[in-house]
Design a protein around this motif. Sequence first.
Motif, PDB file in Angstrom:
ATOM      1  N   THR A 140       7.711  12.471  -2.966  1.00 25.31           N
ATOM      2  CA  THR A 140       6.419  12.105  -3.549  1.00 25.31           C
ATOM      3  C   THR A 140       5.325  12.853  -2.776  1.00 25.31           C
ATOM      4  O   THR A 140       5.572  13.336  -1.666  1.00 25.31           O
ATOM      5  N   PRO A 141       4.116  12.953  -3.326  1.00 28.42           N
ATOM      6  CA  PRO A 141       3.037  13.638  -2.586  1.00 28.42           C
ATOM      7  C   PRO A 141       2.789  13.039  -1.198  1.00 28.42           C
ATOM      8  O   PRO A 141       2.554  13.794  -0.239  1.00 28.42           O
ATOM      9  N   GLN A 142       2.856  11.722  -1.061  1.00 26.12           N
ATOM     10  CA  GLN A 142       2.664  11.094   0.245  1.00 26.12           C
ATOM     11  C   GLN A 142       3.791  11.477   1.212  1.00 26.12           C
ATOM     12  O   GLN A 142       3.551  11.753   2.385  1.00 26.12           O
ATOM     13  N   GLN A 143       5.021  11.500   0.723  1.00 25.63           N
ATOM     14  CA  GLN A 143       6.155  11.871   1.561  1.00 25.63           C
ATOM     15  C   GLN A 143       6.049  13.331   2.002  1.00 25.63           C
ATOM     16  O   GLN A 143       6.417  13.677   3.119  1.00 25.63           O
ATOM     17  N   ARG A 144       5.527  14.176   1.126  1.00 29.57           N
ATOM     18  CA  ARG A 144       5.338  15.586   1.488  1.00 29.57           C
ATOM     19  C   ARG A 144       4.356  15.715   2.645  1.00 29.57           C
ATOM     20  O   ARG A 144       4.594  16.472   3.588  1.00 29.57           O
ATOM     21  N   LYS A 145       3.255  14.967   2.566  1.00 27.76           N
ATOM     22  CA  LYS A 145       2.261  15.008   3.641  1.00 27.76           C
ATOM     23  C   LYS A 145       2.874  14.528   4.955  1.00 27.76           C
ATOM     24  O   LYS A 145       2.659  15.124   6.007  1.00 27.76           O
ATOM     25  N   GLU A 146       3.645  13.443   4.893  1.00 30.46           N
ATOM     26  CA  GLU A 146       4.289  12.916   6.094  1.00 30.46           C
ATOM     27  C   GLU A 146       5.290  13.916   6.666  1.00 30.46           C
ATOM     28  O   GLU A 146       5.395  14.076   7.885  1.00 30.46           O
ATOM     29  N   PHE A 147       6.029  14.596   5.787  1.00 29.00           N
ATOM     30  CA  PHE A 147       6.992  15.594   6.239  1.00 29.00           C
ATOM     31  C   PHE A 147       6.286  16.747   6.957  1.00 29.00           C
ATOM     32  O   PHE A 147       6.735  17.189   8.016  1.00 29.00           O
ATOM     33  N   VAL A 148       5.184  17.216   6.397  1.00 31.65           N
ATOM     34  CA  VAL A 148       4.416  18.299   7.026  1.00 31.65           C
ATOM     35  C   VAL A 148       3.922  17.862   8.398  1.00 31.65           C
ATOM     36  O   VAL A 148       4.004  18.624   9.381  1.00 31.65           O
ATOM     37  N   GLN A 149       3.430  16.633   8.496  1.00 28.41           N
ATOM     38  CA  GLN A 149       2.958  16.128   9.788  1.00 28.41           C
ATOM     39  C   GLN A 149       4.104  16.034  10.794  1.00 28.41           C
ATOM     40  O   GLN A 149       3.932  16.351  11.966  1.00 28.41           O
ATOM     41  N   MET A 150       5.276  15.607  10.338  1.00 32.74           N
ATOM     42  CA  MET A 150       6.446  15.535  11.218  1.00 32.74           C
ATOM     43  C   MET A 150       6.803  16.920  11.753  1.00 32.74           C
ATOM     44  O   MET A 150       7.111  17.077  12.936  1.00 32.74           O
ATOM     45  N   MET A 151       6.772  17.916  10.888  1.00 33.80           N
ATOM     46  CA  MET A 151       7.126  19.267  11.309  1.00 33.80           C
ATOM     47  C   MET A 151       6.092  19.828  12.287  1.00 33.80           C
ATOM     48  O   MET A 151       6.441  20.490  13.266  1.00 33.80           O
ATOM     49  N   LYS A 152       4.817  19.536  12.060  1.00 35.05           N
ATOM     50  CA  LYS A 152       3.775  19.985  12.987  1.00 35.05           C
ATOM     51  C   LYS A 152       3.981  19.344  14.356  1.00 35.05           C
ATOM     52  O   LYS A 152       3.861  20.003  15.387  1.00 35.05           O
ATOM     53  N   LYS A 153       4.312  18.059  14.350  1.00 31.52           N
ATOM     54  CA  LYS A 153       4.548  17.354  15.611  1.00 31.52           C
ATOM     55  C   LYS A 153       5.765  17.932  16.326  1.00 31.52           C
ATOM     56  O   LYS A 153       5.749  18.140  17.535  1.00 31.52           O
ATOM     57  N   ARG A 154       6.813  18.219  15.566  1.00 29.46           N
ATOM     58  CA  ARG A 154       8.030  18.784  16.146  1.00 29.46           C
ATOM     59  C   ARG A 154       7.762  20.163  16.761  1.00 29.46           C
ATOM     60  O   ARG A 154       8.248  20.473  17.845  1.00 29.46           O
ATOM     61  N   ILE A 155       6.952  20.966  16.084  1.00 22.90           N
ATOM     62  CA  ILE A 155       6.604  22.289  16.620  1.00 22.90           C
ATOM     63  C   ILE A 155       5.779  22.137  17.887  1.00 22.90           C
ATOM     64  O   ILE A 155       5.993  22.853  18.871  1.00 22.90           O
ATOM     65  N   GLY A 156       4.834  21.197  17.887  1.00 18.21           N
ATOM     66  CA  GLY A 156       4.028  20.932  19.078  1.00 18.21           C
ATOM     67  C   GLY A 156       4.884  20.520  20.263  1.00 18.21           C
ATOM     68  O   GLY A 156       4.672  20.993  21.394  1.00 18.21           O
ATOM     69  N   ASN A 157       5.864  19.655  20.013  1.00 19.06           N
ATOM     70  CA  ASN A 157       6.775  19.228  21.079  1.00 19.06           C
ATOM     71  C   ASN A 157       7.617  20.396  21.590  1.00 19.06           C
ATOM     72  O   ASN A 157       7.865  20.515  22.794  1.00 19.06           O
ATOM     73  N   LYS A 158       8.047  21.248  20.682  1.00 18.87           N
ATOM     74  CA  LYS A 158       8.840  22.406  21.095  1.00 18.87           C
ATOM     75  C   LYS A 158       7.998  23.340  21.965  1.00 18.87           C
ATOM     76  O   LYS A 158       8.490  23.882  22.960  1.00 18.87           O
ATOM     77  N   ILE A 159       6.731  23.523  21.608  1.00 21.67           N
ATOM     78  CA  ILE A 159       5.838  24.365  22.411  1.00 21.67           C
ATOM     79  C   ILE A 159       5.699  23.779  23.812  1.00 21.67           C
ATOM     80  O   ILE A 159       5.756  24.503  24.813  1.00 21.67           O
TER      81      ILE A 159
END
Length: 182
Positions: A140-159
Amino acid sequence: MKKSKFFFLFMFLLAFIFTGTYFAGNAFAFQGMQKHNFMGHKFMHRNKMNMRMRIGMFNVFMLKKKLHLNKNQVHQIMLFKRQEFKAFRSNMGNFRNPLLSAIKSGSFNKSVFVSNITNKVKNMVEIKANFFQKFFNVLTPQQRKEFVQMMKKRIGNKIKRLEFMKKMLNKKIKAMKENLSE
């Protein structure tokens, strides 16, 4: 650096990332099968499938919890993931060593080497892109937004992890240089 060299380097790195993920998935699945060899065949098959679903950045079960996926969405995503693994497997089955192909004539043929690697990487990227297209259509559009936020957080943690590793390596390099100068 020229754009073509950057593109080639990028595609080459993607190939290694995707093949590494594929082989890691098979290795973990194989280890799981060895540990539970006393169980029946159905358990081993189910365990192998579940291990594949949990490998890498894409953990369907974690996504189910964090994105609040319903049963139908989970079923569709797992089906897409199985299709992706089959496509990767068939793509890997066609793998020819690019170096052997390039030196087949007795001298090194750069164009054959480059074309073999870029074709392989292009196929892998196409498979991954097809999966994510199907995956995003299920959300759903809301789930897409949450997924994008999860990926941004994961990239930040990896950095953050990489920066920590960089500090540790710099300390080790400094200590080694000091030992070398003594």
